[in-house]
Scaffold this motif. Structure first.
Motif, PDB file in Angstrom:
ATOM      1  N   PHE A 202      -9.394  38.374   9.704  1.00 54.83           N
ATOM      2  CA  PHE A 202      -9.911  38.208  11.141  1.00 54.83           C
ATOM      3  C   PHE A 202      -9.333  39.224  12.152  1.00 54.83           C
ATOM      4  O   PHE A 202      -8.363  39.259  12.008  1.00 54.83           O
ATOM      5  CB  PHE A 202      -9.641  36.897  11.771  1.00 54.83           C
TER       6      PHE A 202
ATOM      7  N   GLU B 241       1.593  32.052   8.181  1.00 48.24           N
ATOM      8  CA  GLU B 241       1.489  30.800   9.008  1.00 48.24           C
ATOM      9  C   GLU B 241       0.534  29.884   8.391  1.00 48.24           C
ATOM     10  O   GLU B 241      -0.400  30.245   7.596  1.00 48.24           O
ATOM     11  CB  GLU B 241       0.824  31.442  10.205  1.00 48.24           C
TER      12      GLU B 241
ATOM     13  N   MET C 129      -9.803  28.953  17.583  1.00 43.55           N
ATOM     14  CA  MET C 129      -8.582  29.897  16.957  1.00 43.55           C
ATOM     15  C   MET C 129      -8.904  31.214  17.072  1.00 43.55           C
ATOM     16  O   MET C 129      -8.241  31.988  17.158  1.00 43.55           O
ATOM     17  CB  MET C 129      -8.428  29.282  15.581  1.00 43.55           C
ATOM     18  N   PHE C 130     -10.298  31.469  16.821  1.00 43.36           N
ATOM     19  CA  PHE C 130     -10.900  32.888  16.732  1.00 43.36           C
ATOM     20  C   PHE C 130     -11.866  33.067  17.719  1.00 43.36           C
ATOM     21  O   PHE C 130     -12.629  32.232  18.192  1.00 43.36           O
ATOM     22  CB  PHE C 130     -11.493  33.095  15.226  1.00 43.36           C
TER      23      PHE C 130
ATOM     24  N   TYR D 298      -1.757  26.650   9.556  1.00 43.96           N
ATOM     25  CA  TYR D 298      -2.487  26.323  10.688  1.00 43.96           C
ATOM     26  C   TYR D 298      -3.282  25.044  10.446  1.00 43.96           C
ATOM     27  O   TYR D 298      -4.277  25.197   9.687  1.00 43.96           O
ATOM     28  CB  TYR D 298      -3.329  27.522  11.097  1.00 43.96           C
TER      29      TYR D 298
ATOM     30  N   LEU E 297      -2.528  31.705   6.257  1.00 40.06           N
ATOM     31  CA  LEU E 297      -2.644  33.139   7.073  1.00 40.06           C
ATOM     32  C   LEU E 297      -1.375  34.004   6.743  1.00 40.06           C
ATOM     33  O   LEU E 297      -0.328  33.528   6.815  1.00 40.06           O
ATOM     34  CB  LEU E 297      -2.755  33.116   8.750  1.00 40.06           C
TER      35      LEU E 297
ATOM     36  N   ILE F 131      -6.822  35.631   5.702  1.00 43.68           N
ATOM     37  CA  ILE F 131      -7.116  34.470   5.880  1.00 43.68           C
ATOM     38  C   ILE F 131      -7.697  33.664   4.504  1.00 43.68           C
ATOM     39  O   ILE F 131      -8.538  34.344   3.949  1.00 43.68           O
ATOM     40  CB  ILE F 131      -7.636  33.712   7.139  1.00 43.68           C
TER      41      ILE F 131
ATOM     42  N   ARG G 125       2.731  31.638  17.611  1.00 43.09           N
ATOM     43  CA  ARG G 125       2.303  31.711  16.325  1.00 43.09           C
ATOM     44  C   ARG G 125       2.817  32.760  15.697  1.00 43.09           C
ATOM     45  O   ARG G 125       3.003  32.875  14.334  1.00 43.09           O
ATOM     46  CB  ARG G 125       0.679  31.604  16.320  1.00 43.09           C
TER      47      ARG G 125
ATOM     48  N   TYR H 222      -5.649  26.654   7.759  1.00 43.52           N
ATOM     49  CA  TYR H 222      -5.984  28.098   7.508  1.00 43.52           C
ATOM     50  C   TYR H 222      -4.600  28.372   7.151  1.00 43.52           C
ATOM     51  O   TYR H 222      -3.725  28.216   7.449  1.00 43.52           O
ATOM     52  CB  TYR H 222      -6.250  28.757   8.738  1.00 43.52           C
TER      53      TYR H 222
END
Lengths: 372, 62
Positions: free
Chosen positions: A55, A139, B1-2, A141, A189, A101, A215, A187
């Motif tokens: 992302f 991370e 989130m995105f 999430y 990451l 991710i 984060r 998620y």
């Protein structure tokens, strides 16, 4: 503790059982989309090896190439995902982000017991190396009920290291359940570039509200130089307090797991036959294609490449070039079977059998995408 | 989130038998997708979110 007691504890933890890795394609062995992806980094999400995507947010000028890389310098592994910076970005906007991710389907996380007093501990692990020393942020999430995250910095070097990161279990019982459905539960990451909106707080070292600023504090920038590379393989998320050796699995098992989310056919021969259908009037051919694993995560989208004439309909001894890019027909399409429509210019005989195929283009593919 | 996906050239496609809208064809983050009219589909959810927010218009089918 005696060996017998250790073994009993291990069995009781669930770690001794097979299929304990909640990550799919952690060893980067399956890559239906190809092996090289250039010009990456523009806003949005882009998939590379199966189940893995990056992302990019905040309109960074940074760009990179992703490749499924054959490796020979890490015992037991043959593939890694490599990211190679091709355009640097040293002026980092506040909202910029680059994250590698994998989303994890919520119904696969029910055994964790999140939101209950029996919530289980987790361990996040992976192998990584780079062109030079760098600190990034791993991370986890939680995407359901109460949005929560926890993050841990790790320092990559020029040699492969296994990073084993226990996920602090404090608060796991109080951050809400993970809904038992096919949406995203977690998620997983690796954050490689982050602006101040994501770094200006205090890092969440246990499950806390997923405040953006907390984060990714401490995250270095993959886009700091075009010298930068990042390699990753052996990704895992498992129940327990200590990481166990990476769970290698046979390629058929990994591929079957991947096909629940993405299924590509064609792209291999000039007149690849995708399926057999029938002419619906003089313009179109309807062809039903089935999931090879019984069912995808949800009703998929149809992904194509190139132009309409790269696809065709073979009927009555001739190939009719398509005049529209193949489309999905929602009527009769669900997560198990996909009704496609190939359209040409009106030379078909209604009711005739026909083949939906590539039209002299070995790159033309159909892909069914049910990623989350 | 995105942040939102980049969606361009969104246009309905027709069922050749019934003549009714049956999909949305578009460029979605640079890939050409034919998106089903299905509530659980990830891309359909994002398209409808952008439509509701006034950020995207879906053209009628030809």
């Amino acid at each position: 503790m005696s060996k017998a007691a250790e073994l009993a504890a291990l069995i009781g933890s669930g770690q001794a059982q097979g299929d304990r890795n909640l990550i799919i394609n952690g060893a980067q062995k399956v890559s239906q989309r190809g092996t090289s992806f250039t010009g990456q980094g523009a806003n949005g999400s882009a998939f590379f090896t199966d189940r893995w995507y990056c992302f990019s947010g905040g309109s960074s000028a940074g760009r990179f190439t992703a490749t499924q890389e054959t490796i020979t310098d890490l015992a037991g592994f043959t593939s890694a995902l490599k990211l190679d910076c091709t355009t640097a970005d040293t002026s980092i906007g506040a909202d910029e982000q680059l994250s590698l991710i994998q989303s994890i389907e919520a119904q696969n996380l029910q055994s964790l017991g999140f939101g209950t007093s029996g919530a289980k501990p987790l361990v996040f692990s992976f192998y990584a190396k780079a062109n030079a020393n760098k600190t990034y942020v791993a991370e986890l999430y939680k995407n359901d009920t109460t949005l929560s995250s926890q993050s841990h910095t790790f320092a990559v070097t020029t040699s492969w290291q296994r990073f084993e990161i226990p996920i602090n279990n404090t608060n796991a019982s109080s951050i809400g359940t993970i809904v038992n459905d096919n949406g995203v539960g977690f998620y997983w990451l690796i954050n490689l570039h982050a602006g101040s909106n994501l770094t200006s707080g205090t890092i969440n070292s246990t499950w806390l509200a997923a405040t953006q600023a907390n984060r990714m504090p401490g995250c270095g920038s993959f886009f700091s130089s075009t010298d930068n590379t990042f390699f990753m393989t052996g990704a895992s998320l498992e129940i327990g307090e200590v990481a166990t050796p990476f769970e290698h699995e046979d390629i058929g098992t990994t591929l079957a797991k991947c096909l629940r989310y993405y299924y590509r056919i064609g792209g291999a021969s000039a007149y690849h036959r995708y399926g057999v259908g029938s002419c619906q009037g003089t313009n179109s051919c309807g062809t039903v294609i089935y999931s090879p694993v019984g069912e995808m995560r949800d009703v998929p989208s149809l992904e194509t490449t190139g132009t309409a004439s790269d696809y065709g309909i073979y009927e009555a001894d001739g190939v009719n070039a398509c005049t529209s890019i193949p489309a999905l027909n929602s009527a009769g399409t669900n997560s198990k079977q996909f009704n496609t429509t190939f359209t040409s210019s009106g030379n078909l005989a209604s009711g005739n059998a026909a083949e939906a195929l590539a039209n002299n283009n070995a790159d033309a593919f159909l892909a069914f995408k049910a990623e989350s | 989130m995105f942040t939102p996906a980049t969606i361009t050239n969104a246009k309905y496609g027709l069922d050749p038998i019934t003549g009714e809208n049956t999909c949305i064809n578009c460029a979605f983050n640079g890939s050409h997708l034919s998106v089903p009219l299905a509530a659980g589909n990830t891309e359909y959810i994002e398209i409808m979110r952008q439509v509701a927010a006034g950020e995207l218009t879906i053209a009628d089918a030809d």
